[in-house]
Design a protein around this motif. Structure first.
Motif, PDB file in Angstrom:
ATOM      1  N   LYS A  30       0.835  -1.193   0.000  1.00 55.05           N
ATOM      2  CA  LYS A  30       0.000   0.000   0.000  1.00 55.05           C
ATOM      3  C   LYS A  30       0.877   1.253   0.000  1.00 55.05           C
ATOM      4  O   LYS A  30       2.043   1.199   0.397  1.00 55.05           O
ATOM      5  CB  LYS A  30      -0.898   0.014   1.248  1.00 55.05           C
ATOM      6  N   PRO A  31       0.316   2.400  -0.418  1.00 52.33           N
ATOM      7  CA  PRO A  31       1.106   3.647  -0.412  1.00 52.33           C
ATOM      8  C   PRO A  31       1.165   4.264   0.987  1.00 52.33           C
ATOM      9  O   PRO A  31       0.746   5.405   1.200  1.00 52.33           O
ATOM     10  CB  PRO A  31       0.332   4.531  -1.393  1.00 52.33           C
ATOM     11  N   TYR A  32       1.676   3.470   1.943  1.00 51.76           N
ATOM     12  CA  TYR A  32       1.766   3.937   3.315  1.00 51.76           C
ATOM     13  C   TYR A  32       3.231   4.155   3.683  1.00 51.76           C
ATOM     14  O   TYR A  32       4.133   3.577   3.089  1.00 51.76           O
ATOM     15  CB  TYR A  32       1.168   2.921   4.299  1.00 51.76           C
ATOM     16  N   VAL A  33       3.428   4.969   4.732  1.00 50.16           N
ATOM     17  CA  VAL A  33       4.762   5.118   5.314  1.00 50.16           C
ATOM     18  C   VAL A  33       4.794   4.256   6.563  1.00 50.16           C
ATOM     19  O   VAL A  33       3.882   4.321   7.391  1.00 50.16           O
ATOM     20  CB  VAL A  33       5.040   6.596   5.660  1.00 50.16           C
ATOM     21  N   PHE A  34       5.849   3.464   6.713  1.00 52.37           N
ATOM     22  CA  PHE A  34       5.849   2.414   7.730  1.00 52.37           C
ATOM     23  C   PHE A  34       7.095   2.476   8.605  1.00 52.37           C
ATOM     24  O   PHE A  34       8.202   2.720   8.124  1.00 52.37           O
ATOM     25  CB  PHE A  34       5.761   1.050   7.032  1.00 52.37           C
ATOM     26  N   GLN A  35       6.870   2.274   9.932  1.00 52.40           N
ATOM     27  CA  GLN A  35       7.965   2.123  10.891  1.00 52.40           C
ATOM     28  C   GLN A  35       7.587   1.030  11.875  1.00 52.40           C
ATOM     29  O   GLN A  35       6.403   0.771  12.097  1.00 52.40           O
ATOM     30  CB  GLN A  35       8.212   3.412  11.680  1.00 52.40           C
ATOM     31  N   SER A  36       8.613   0.433  12.513  1.00 53.43           N
ATOM     32  CA  SER A  36       8.340  -0.550  13.564  1.00 53.43           C
ATOM     33  C   SER A  36       9.358  -0.389  14.678  1.00 53.43           C
ATOM     34  O   SER A  36      10.508  -0.021  14.438  1.00 53.43           O
ATOM     35  CB  SER A  36       8.396  -1.974  13.004  1.00 53.43           C
ATOM     36  N   VAL A  37       8.895  -0.634  15.915  1.00 55.83           N
ATOM     37  CA  VAL A  37       9.772  -0.627  17.085  1.00 55.83           C
ATOM     38  C   VAL A  37       9.440  -1.863  17.916  1.00 55.83           C
ATOM     39  O   VAL A  37       8.321  -2.381  17.870  1.00 55.83           O
ATOM     40  CB  VAL A  37       9.591   0.653  17.937  1.00 55.83           C
TER      41      VAL A  37
END
Length: 350
Positions: A30-37
Motif C-alpha cells: 500500500k502507499p503507506y509510510v511504515f515504521q516498527s519498534v
C-alpha cells in the motif's frame, strides 16, 4: 493543519518478528509510510516525534506496560486523531477489555492473518480520511465564523454609532431650528441607518454570528488619547444643544490593552445618550481614572436622568455595549442621583 498529514503513517509496536514481518509485507503493498519498534520505551518517543496515523500495538507480551503506554498516548491531545489497533492472544480478555476502555479503534487476534490485517487497515484508513475531512471542514467553518463575526462587529458598531449621532441631531436641533430640507435630509439618514441596522442584525441572526462574542482585537494604546479624540468629535453636537462638554483626568497617560473599535463604540454611546438627555445649558463630563481595585474606569456624567433612555434603539445600544464590555472582562452600569444627574460607567481590567 494540526495533527493532519497527507501521508498515512503506520507504526507497529511489537517484539514479535512475525508480527513486524507480516506488517511489513502488508504495508509495502500500500502507499503507506511504515515504521516498527520492538519496545514500549522506544515506542513512546517515536509516537511523540512521528505522530503516526495508525498504531498496530502488540499487547501479548507486555500487557501492563503496554496498557500504561496506551493510556499516555490517549491522554496526549497531540494524538487525539491517531487510530490504535491492538493484537492480543485469545486468553488476554482483561487486557483487551481495558484497551477498548482506553479508546482503541479495533483489535486483531493472534496468530495474525494477512487478509484480516489488510481488511482492518483499509477500514481504519477510510475512517481516518472521513474524520480528517470533518475536522478540516469544522476548522474552516470556525475560521469563517471568526472572520465574518469580526467584520460584523466593526460594521455593526459603525452603523449603530451613526444611528445614535443622527438621532441626537434630530432631537437636539428639531424642526424649528434648521431648514426644512436639512431636517428632512437628517430624517432620511436616520431612516436609512435604521433600515441598514435592522438588515445587518437580521443577517447576524441568520448566520448565527454574535459580534460581541468574537474575541476582541486588543492593542496597547493610550486610553486618554482616544477619549480626547472622541470628545472633540462630539463638541459640535454639544454646541448645537448649548451643552458644555468637559474632559477630566486626561493629563496623564493611561496605557491599556483594548479593542479600539469596541472602546470607541461604548464611549460614543455614552456621550450620545448624555448629550441627548441633557438639559439645555447643562454639562457633560468625560473622565477616566484608576479605581482602588486597579481597574480602569471611564465615566460620563451629565445633567439628566437615564430614566429617559427608554426607546428601543438606546436600550439595544446599551445592551450591545454591555456585551462588548464583557468581551474585555469588564462591565457597564448607570448611576442616577435624585435631581443631580446621571453617570455612565465602563470598567475594565488594568
Amino acid at each position: 493543519m494540526n495533527n493532519f498529514t497527507y501521508e498515512y503513517k503506520l507504526l507497529v509496536i511489537s517484539p514479535d518478528q512475525k508480527v513486524t514481518g507480516l506488517a511489513h509485507s502488508v504495508f509495502t503493498m500500500k502507499p503507506y509510510v511504515f515504521q516498527s519498534v520492538t519496545s514500549s520505551a522506544d515506542a513512546e518517543k517515536v509516537v511523540n516525534d512521528w505522530n503516526p496515523s495508525l498504531i498496530l500495538f502488540d499487547l501479548t507480551e507486555n500487557g501492563d506496560q503496554g496498557l500504561s503506554l496506551l493510556e499516555r498516548i490517549r491522554q496526549n491531545r497531540k494524538h487525539k486523531y491517531t487510530q490504535i489497533i491492538t493484537c492480543v492472544n485469545i486468553e488476554s480478555r482483561d487486557v483487551l477489555k481495558r484497551a477498548f476502555e482506553l479508546g482503541i479503534s479495533g483489535s486483531l487476534l493472534k496468530p495474525l492473518l494477512k487478509e484480516e490485517m489488510l481488511h482492518m487497515i483499509d477500514l481504519q484508513k477510510q475512517q481516518y480520511e472521513k474524520d480528517m475531512q470533518i475536522r478540516l471542514l469544522k476548522e474552516k467553518t470556525e475560521k469563517q465564523d471568526l472572520y465574518y463575526g469580526s467584520i460584523s462587529k466593526a460594521l455593526r458598531s459603525s452603523i449603530h454609532s451613526m444611528k445614535l449621532m443622527t438621532t441626537s441631531l434630530l432631537h437636539t436641533l428639531g424642526k424649528d431650528r434648521i431648514e426644512t430640507d436639512e431636517y428632512e435630509m437628517l430624517l432620511n439618514i436616520y431612516k436609512e441607518t435604521t433600515d441598514v441596522a435592522l438588515i445587518w442584525d437580521n443577517f447576524i441572526k441568520t448566520k448565527h454570528l454574535n459580534p460581541a462574542a468574537q474575541p476582541p482585537h486588543k492593542q496597547r494604546i493610550d486610553v486618554n488619547s482616544i477619549l480626547s479624540n472622541i470628545a472633540n468629535s462630539y463638541l459640535p453636537l454639544a454646541k448645537q444643544k448649548n451643552v458644555t462638554l468637559l474632559k477630566e483626568g486626561f493629563d496623564m497617560e493611561l496605557l491599556a490593552e483594548v479593542d479600539v473599535e469596541i472602546f470607541r463604540s461604548i464611549v460614543r454611546n455614552f456621550l450620545s445618550n448624555a448629550i441627548h438627555d441633557n438639559e439645555e445649558g447643562g454639562q457633560v463630563i468625560l473622565s477616566s481614572y484608576v479605581s482602588p481595585k486597579e481597574e480602569y474606569i471611564i465615566k460620563v456624567s451629565y445633567n439628566g436622568t437615564s430614566g429617559q433612555v427608554k426607546d428601543e434603539m438606546k436600550v439595544s445600544g446599551l445592551q450591545l455595549c454591555n456585551s462588548y464590555a464583557k468581551a474585555h472582562n469588564g462591565k457597564i452600569w448607570a448611576d442616577t442621583a435624585n435631581n443631580s444627574g446621571t453617570a455612565y460607567y465602563f470598567s475594565f481590567p488594568n
